[in-house]
Each structure stands twice: as C-alpha cells, then as structure tokens.
Design a protein around this motif. Structure first.
Motif, PDB file in Angstrom:
ATOM      1  N   ILE A 132       4.517  12.711   3.986  1.00 55.78           N
ATOM      2  CA  ILE A 132       3.518  12.610   5.057  1.00 55.78           C
ATOM      3  C   ILE A 132       3.446  11.192   5.615  1.00 55.78           C
ATOM      4  CG2 ILE A 132       1.020  12.647   5.507  1.00 55.78           C
ATOM      5  CD1 ILE A 132       1.949  15.383   5.544  1.00 55.78           C
ATOM      6  N   THR A 133       3.317  10.204   4.758  1.00 57.95           N
ATOM      7  CA  THR A 133       3.173   8.831   5.238  1.00 57.95           C
ATOM      8  C   THR A 133       4.445   8.354   5.925  1.00 57.95           C
ATOM      9  OG1 THR A 133       3.793   7.988   3.063  1.00 57.95           O
ATOM     10  CG2 THR A 133       1.438   8.182   3.535  1.00 57.95           C
ATOM     11  N   ALA A 134       5.613   8.754   5.432  1.00 58.99           N
ATOM     12  CA  ALA A 134       6.876   8.356   6.056  1.00 58.99           C
ATOM     13  C   ALA A 134       6.995   8.967   7.449  1.00 58.99           C
ATOM     14  CB  ALA A 134       8.055   8.769   5.191  1.00 58.99           C
ATOM     15  N   ILE A 135       6.625  10.223   7.590  1.00 60.57           N
ATOM     16  CA  ILE A 135       6.688  10.897   8.886  1.00 60.57           C
ATOM     17  C   ILE A 135       5.717  10.246   9.862  1.00 60.57           C
ATOM     18  CG2 ILE A 135       6.187  13.061  10.077  1.00 60.57           C
ATOM     19  CD1 ILE A 135       7.167  14.492   7.508  1.00 60.57           C
ATOM     20  N   SER A 136       4.516  10.030   9.400  1.00 57.45           N
ATOM     21  CA  SER A 136       3.491   9.432  10.252  1.00 57.45           C
ATOM     22  C   SER A 136       3.894   8.033  10.709  1.00 57.45           C
ATOM     23  CB  SER A 136       2.168   9.383   9.499  1.00 57.45           C
ATOM     24  OG  SER A 136       1.155   8.856  10.305  1.00 57.45           O
ATOM     25  N   PRO A 190      -0.110   9.052  15.566  1.00 54.88           N
ATOM     26  CA  PRO A 190      -0.382  10.197  14.685  1.00 54.88           C
ATOM     27  C   PRO A 190      -1.442   9.875  13.635  1.00 54.88           C
ATOM     28  CG  PRO A 190       1.614   9.104  13.992  1.00 54.88           C
ATOM     29  CD  PRO A 190       1.167   8.418  15.259  1.00 54.88           C
ATOM     30  N   SER A 191      -2.071  10.925  13.139  1.00 56.67           N
ATOM     31  CA  SER A 191      -3.004  10.792  12.023  1.00 56.67           C
ATOM     32  C   SER A 191      -2.647  11.875  10.998  1.00 56.67           C
ATOM     33  CB  SER A 191      -4.449  10.955  12.491  1.00 56.67           C
ATOM     34  OG  SER A 191      -4.639  12.246  13.024  1.00 56.67           O
ATOM     35  N   ASP A 192      -2.893  11.577   9.734  1.00 56.67           N
ATOM     36  CA  ASP A 192      -2.580  12.570   8.705  1.00 56.67           C
ATOM     37  C   ASP A 192      -3.767  12.737   7.774  1.00 56.67           C
ATOM     38  OD1 ASP A 192      -2.045  11.029   5.999  1.00 56.67           O
ATOM     39  OD2 ASP A 192      -1.083   9.846   7.578  1.00 56.67           O
ATOM     40  N   ASP A 193      -3.854  13.920   7.177  1.00 64.84           N
ATOM     41  CA  ASP A 193      -4.937  14.208   6.246  1.00 64.84           C
ATOM     42  C   ASP A 193      -4.407  14.520   4.843  1.00 64.84           C
ATOM     43  OD1 ASP A 193      -3.837  16.703   6.472  1.00 64.84           O
ATOM     44  OD2 ASP A 193      -5.623  17.660   7.305  1.00 64.84           O
ATOM     45  N   GLY A 194      -3.138  14.167   4.582  1.00 65.79           N
ATOM     46  CA  GLY A 194      -2.566  14.408   3.272  1.00 65.79           C
ATOM     47  C   GLY A 194      -1.742  15.681   3.195  1.00 65.79           C
ATOM     48  N   ARG A 195      -1.955  16.602   4.128  1.00 69.44           N
ATOM     49  CA  ARG A 195      -1.189  17.852   4.154  1.00 69.44           C
ATOM     50  C   ARG A 195      -0.400  18.014   5.435  1.00 69.44           C
ATOM     51  NH1 ARG A 195      -6.197  21.167   3.342  1.00 69.44           N
ATOM     52  NH2 ARG A 195      -5.513  21.722   5.406  1.00 69.44           N
ATOM     53  N   VAL A 196      -0.963  17.585   6.558  1.00 67.33           N
ATOM     54  CA  VAL A 196      -0.318  17.727   7.865  1.00 67.33           C
ATOM     55  C   VAL A 196      -0.452  16.426   8.649  1.00 67.33           C
ATOM     56  CG1 VAL A 196      -0.681  20.225   8.038  1.00 67.33           C
ATOM     57  CG2 VAL A 196      -2.391  18.671   8.940  1.00 67.33           C
ATOM     58  N   VAL A 197       0.432  16.265   9.629  1.00 70.81           N
ATOM     59  CA  VAL A 197       0.365  15.131  10.546  1.00 70.81           C
ATOM     60  C   VAL A 197      -0.023  15.682  11.907  1.00 70.81           C
ATOM     61  CG1 VAL A 197       1.643  13.257  11.640  1.00 70.81           C
ATOM     62  CG2 VAL A 197       2.154  13.888   9.282  1.00 70.81           C
ATOM     63  N   ARG A 198      -1.089  15.140  12.464  1.00 70.23           N
ATOM     64  CA  ARG A 198      -1.529  15.549  13.802  1.00 70.23           C
ATOM     65  C   ARG A 198      -1.134  14.462  14.790  1.00 70.23           C
ATOM     66  NH1 ARG A 198      -5.152  17.763  10.391  1.00 70.23           N
ATOM     67  NH2 ARG A 198      -5.836  19.885  10.844  1.00 70.23           N
TER      68      ARG A 198
END
Length: 113
Positions: free
Chosen positions: A12-16, A29-37
């Motif tokens: 997640i953090t790498a993608i974000s 982008p923002s992430d919540d630990g499961r998905v990246v918005r």
C-alpha cells in the motif's frame, strides 16, 4: 475517484508513494491500510494543454528512437554486406524491409496506437 486494491496489502505505501512521486500525474493519493484512493480532478483547459504537450514530447521521443534504430539497422546491414555476409540484392531487400517497418510504425505513432 480511482480505487486501488492491491493483492498484497503490504504494498500500500509503495503504491501510494509511487503515484504521489510522479509529479506529471498531479495526483495526491490517500490510503487507509487496505486500499489507495486517488481523487481525479476534473480536467481544466490548462491541464488539457499540459497533457497535449506531454503527449507531443513522447511522440517526438518515439520518432527519435525510431530514427536511431533505423540508422543502426542500416549500418548493420551494410557491415554485413562489406563482410560478404549479404549480397547487394539482399542488402537492397533488407533496406526496403526496414523502411517498410519504419513506415508502419510511424503510421501507428501518428494514429496514437
């Protein structure tokens, strides 16, 4: 809004950060630990012009790369002729084939494929 759900949540953090670090995209982008918005803003006239400029630059880079590839291929063919690996007729056939392939690729670039 784009929603990215990775197979492996540890990425997640790498993608974000990869999306955020690419400034030409202009996304935050923002992430919540499961998905990246990734909120995608509406296109403005200025952003459209920027995108057209970026695409034009990429097209020019592709044309330059194609010219370099063509030159290298023709040099290789002439070297092979000089080393008696190709006959004069074979050299002309290879040059014609290279030019045909380059024309085909140029057409695809112009069409945007």
């Amino acid at each position: 809004m784009l929603l990215v759900t990775p197979f492996d949540p540890s990425n997640i953090t790498a993608i974000s950060s990869a999306i955020r670090d690419n400034q030409s995209l202009g996304f935050n982008p923002s992430d919540d630990g499961r998905v990246v918005r990734v909120p995608v803003p509406a296109l403005t006239e200025e952003r459209r012009h920027q995108l057209v400029k970026q695409v034009s630059e990429k097209v020019e880079e592709a044309r330059i790369a194609m010219r370099n590839i063509r030159q290298d291929a023709l040099k290789d063919a002439k070297r092979m002729k000089d080393n008696k690996e190709l006959s004069e007729d074979d050299l002309k056939r290879v040059e014609k084939e290279i030019d045909g392939l380059m024309s085909k690729m140029q057409t695809q670039i112009d069409r945007g494929v």
